[in-house]
Design an enzyme around this catalytic site. Structure first.
Site, PDB file in Angstrom:
ATOM      1  N   GLY A  73     -38.155   5.234  26.394  1.00  0.00           N
ATOM      2  CA  GLY A  73     -39.106   5.565  27.355  1.00  0.00           C
ATOM      3  C   GLY A  73     -40.428   6.173  26.885  1.00  0.00           C
ATOM      4  N   HIS A 202     -30.927   5.644  28.634  1.00  0.00           N
ATOM      5  CA  HIS A 202     -30.259   6.898  28.592  1.00  0.00           C
ATOM      6  C   HIS A 202     -30.514   7.825  29.731  1.00  0.00           C
ATOM      7  CE1 HIS A 202     -32.918  10.383  27.367  1.00  0.00           C
ATOM      8  NE2 HIS A 202     -33.592   9.420  26.998  1.00  0.00           N
ATOM      9  N   THR A 238     -35.789  -4.651  13.269  1.00  0.00           N
ATOM     10  CA  THR A 238     -34.584  -5.188  13.419  1.00  0.00           C
ATOM     11  C   THR A 238     -34.098  -4.490  14.948  1.00  0.00           C
ATOM     12  OG1 THR A 238     -33.968  -5.399  11.194  1.00  0.00           O
ATOM     13  CG2 THR A 238     -32.172  -5.425  12.655  1.00  0.00           C
ATOM     14  N   CYS A 326     -38.586  18.110  27.094  1.00  0.00           N
ATOM     15  CA  CYS A 326     -39.525  18.129  25.864  1.00  0.00           C
ATOM     16  C   CYS A 326     -40.677  19.446  26.063  1.00  0.00           C
ATOM     17  CB  CYS A 326     -40.576  17.015  26.129  1.00  0.00           C
ATOM     18  SG  CYS A 326     -39.489  15.426  26.722  1.00  0.00           S
TER      19      CYS A 326
END
Ligand SMILES: *Cc1c(COP(=O)(O)O)cnc(C)c1O
Length: 385
Positions: A73, A202, A238, A326
């Site tokens: 996100g 998640h 990748t 956070c």
């Protein structure tokens, strides 16, 4: 009281679903190929990546070419904002809200330091922005509007459809962070009028470190990383094949089970409110009375510190949060609650409980019982001279 662990922090992250994990495992082991390799091992991985892209596109009502995989996100938010701001030469004005996730707020602050002008829309006491304020904030040089679909701290759902309509009329690029909405609110790109939309696996029982950005066809934002040709040269590197596979499975389940889960979470939230407000005095509910995610309950417990409550819950094996994962660890009151005009003291007295599909009525009862004891203890301590 038994020693069962109680997890009420699903807005921070969710446990991966068994079915999701099982689909991922082969891509760590036998099918470990690089999706860009042309041999059979690569082709197998490529097929899985593209199948997941299709599942995600189907889940939100766009085409697979409009889905770009990212590392989550935060990256999607950064990309949407930077990729627009650094490209558009029509102006340097951005509109967002005061209650966004730090992934949006800090990106906007970075741009401010680089000479951009950012308007942070205020919210009402329930955390909702007003369309009127948005209209007034729009200028000739506005290049981007970014408003989250649903808030991660208090759960308030924003009027994205209406905001998108205005952005469309005024020909301004519109981004929404829909990370908290998946699985609780139906997301239909055709209805939303958005140009870009952020997803993170998640938060809906998928793996960590993988997300996506929906980019409307024809919108040419700058690439996020430069290197190989992955993600149509827009996000080189990748591919995280197992993560991408898991995300596709997880969003399919989240959309399939949405009604059932929403009902379950609504019941749990109602039970929590009823039991907590019945047994504990002077508790305030933060967030919108009905335009709200069913899984988030943000409460302020008058005259106690939220951090103290969390510590005591933690000791009992009960996980909750003070809001943004956070920002936790810092004692600053939540920017979301302050923007909602919540007094400093009440903002510091807040705790966010975010419920998940595996929580039960019994879990809620246990939470309410423990909270009652904890709040009584903390308030008694505060009374002593
Ligand atoms: C969790 C969250 C993010 C960040 O997503 P990550 O995948 O953890 O980087 C962004 N916005 C909102 C609203 C969130 O809840």
């Amino acid at each position: 009281m038994d020693n069962k662990i109680l997890y009420f922090d699903h807005a921070a992250t969710t446990p991966i679903k068994q079915e999701v994990l099982e689909e991922m495992i082969p891509f760590f082991k036998d099918h470990f190929g690089n999706a860009s390799s042309v041999h059979f091992m690569g082709r197998g991985a490529r097929k899985a990546v593209e199948a997941s892209r299709e599942r995600i596109a189907d889940s939100i009502g766009c085409t697979d070419r409009e889905i770009f995989f990212t590392a989550g996100g935060t990256e999607s938010d950064n990309w949407a904002i930077l990729g627009t701001a650094l490209k558009e030469d029509k102006g340097k004005h951005i509109i967002t809200t005061a209650v966004e996730h730090p992934a949006v707020l800090n990106t906007c602050q970075y741009l401010e330091a680089k000479g951009f002008d950012v308007t942070y829309l205020p919210v009402d006491e329930y955390g909702a922005v007003s369309i009127d304020d948005l209209n007034k904030a729009i200028r000739k040089d506005t290049i981007l509007i970014s408003i989250m679909l649903a808030n991660n701290e208090v759960g308030t759902i924003q009027p994205i459809e209406e905001a998108g309509k205005i952005a469309k009329e005024k020909d301004i690029i519109f981004h929404t962070d829909a990370v908290q909405a998946v699985g609780s609110v139906s997301i239909d790109i055709k209805k939303l009028n958005v140009d870009m939309l952020t997803l993170s696996a998640h938060k809906f029982y998928g793996p960590k470190g993988v997300g996506a950005l929906y980019i409307r066809k024809g919108l040419g934002i700058l690439p996020f990383t430069m290197g190989g040709n992955q993600e149509r040269k827009k996000r080189a590197g990748t591919e995280n094949v197992p993560g991408i596979v898991g995300m596709g499975k997880a969003i399919e389940i989240a959309v399939r089970d949405m009604e059932k889960n929403r009902q379950h979470l609504t019941v749990l939230r109602e039970q929590a409110i009823q039991q907590i407000l019945e047994t504990i005095s002077n508790v305030k509910i933060n967030g919108h009375p009905h335009k709200i995610l069913p899984g988030i309950l943000n409460l302020s417990f008058e005259s106690v510190k939220g951090e103290a409550i969390l510590l005591m819950l933690d000791r009992l094996g009960i996980a909750a949060s003070s809001g943004s994962a956070c920002a936790s660890g810092s004692l600053d009151p939540s920017h979301v609650l302050l923007a909602m005009n919540c007094p400093h003291e009440l903002a510091q007295a807040s705790v966010r409980f975010s419920f998940g599909v595996d929580n039960s009525t019994e879990d809620i009862r246990c939470l309410a019982n423990n909270l009652k004891t904890i709040i009584e203890k903390l308030r008694a301590m505060a009374q002593k001279p």
